[in-house]
Scaffold this active site. Structure first.
Site, mmCIF file in Angstrom:
data_model
loop_
_atom_site.group_PDB
_atom_site.id
_atom_site.type_symbol
_atom_site.label_atom_id
_atom_site.label_comp_id
_atom_site.label_asym_id
_atom_site.label_seq_id
_atom_site.Cartn_x
_atom_site.Cartn_y
_atom_site.Cartn_z
ATOM 1 C CD GLU A 41 -2.431 1.143 2.854
ATOM 2 O OE1 GLU A 41 -3.484 1.782 2.985
ATOM 3 O OE2 GLU A 41 -1.938 0.443 3.778
ATOM 4 C CE LYS A 110 -7.263 1.072 3.782
ATOM 5 N NZ LYS A 110 -6.094 1.720 4.456
ATOM 6 C CB CYS A 144 -4.175 -1.756 4.713
ATOM 7 S SG CYS A 144 -3.207 -1.643 6.251
#
Length: 268
Positions: A41, A110, A144
């Protein structure tokens, strides 16, 4: 399929330096006959919320460099970076996939910004999952904090055989990272490839690496420590079908309450 997991120790907000270092790893992966190379990321800047310093404008410097690397070394590439969002205020925390020709295969924003540290104040939340193929292997990717939300993984499980998770996941929660990666592999009967960074960022947060490939039964095929930036592993796509045929658990999966678009968001 041979995979290179780059536990990139990003230099804080130093995009050009990080991109130059990234190409060294891509070249090494190509020389090792890897089929895909994965960066964490926001690898090109570190997990900074200084949007003017880290976010690209559209198809900018980072995407151009990654496309060049993928084409030059004829390798599939997955990486995370920030891109300015609509209106120029908040940014998108994105994953982008390039094929061997350097073409952007798919992008993903995300879905779950990490509100615990205020990411939601600087980055917009994505609304769609993404599926794609890497050399005919059906895949998806998450970023994440998404790992803590099994619903999004469930929403793509039947369509894919491998799910990539790119992250900046801190040492203080390393046990959670590893347990959740393994759980997502077992419950979705697919390969989970988690790629995290090492080192200490500009906020003083330390990262453990601990990148892994878990197979559909939750076996750990390879793992990284807290110093190596480059590790490789191999996975056999046929293993997914073998496991799902022997233990057809996904056939009993009920309709999820939460639904996500399963669209392909291409860079424009």
């Amino acid at each position: 399929m041979n995979v290179a997991l780059i536990q990139f120790n990003s230099r804080w907000e130093a995009k050009r330096e990080n991109l130059e270092r990234a190409e060294e790893f891509v070249q090494r992966a190509a020389e090792d006959h890897c089929d895909v190379v994965i960066f964490p990321e926001m690898f090109a800047t570190g997990f900074s919320m200084n949007i003017p310093a880290v976010a690209d404008e559209g198809y900018g410097e980072t995407a151009i460099a990654l496309s060049h690397m993928a084409k030059k070394y004829s390798i599939n590439l997955i990486a995370g970076y920030a891109m300015v969002g609509p209106g120029g205020g908040k940014a998108r925390n994105m994953a982008v996939v390039f094929n061997r020709k350097g073409q952007p295969n798919v992008t993903y924003t995300k879905i779950h910004p990490f509100s615990f540290v205020g990411e939601d104040k600087h980055f917009i939340a994505g609304t769609a999952t993404s599926t794609f193929t890497i050399d005919d292997l059906p895949c998806s990717v998450f970023i994440c904090y998404d790992l803590r939300f099994p619903e999004v993984f469930r929403s793509v499980a039947k369509e894919v055989q491998a799910i990539f998770v790119i992250a900046n996941w801190p040492t203080s929660r390393k046990a959670h990272w590893e347990a959740l990666l393994k759980a997502r592999a077992i419950e979705n009967q697919c390969f989970i490839i988690g790629v995290n960074r090492i080192g200490t960022d500009g906020n003083g947060i330390h990262y453990p690496g601990a990148s892994h490939i878990f197979d559909p039964l939750g076996n750990d095929l390879c793992s990284g420590n807290d110093t190596d930036e480059y590790i490789t592993g191999a996975l056999d796509p046929a293993e997914v079908e073998r496991v799902r045929s022997a233990f057809p658990f996904l056939n009993d999966m009920k309709h999820c309450i939460l639904e996500f678009d399963n669209g392909e968001n291409h860079i424009s």
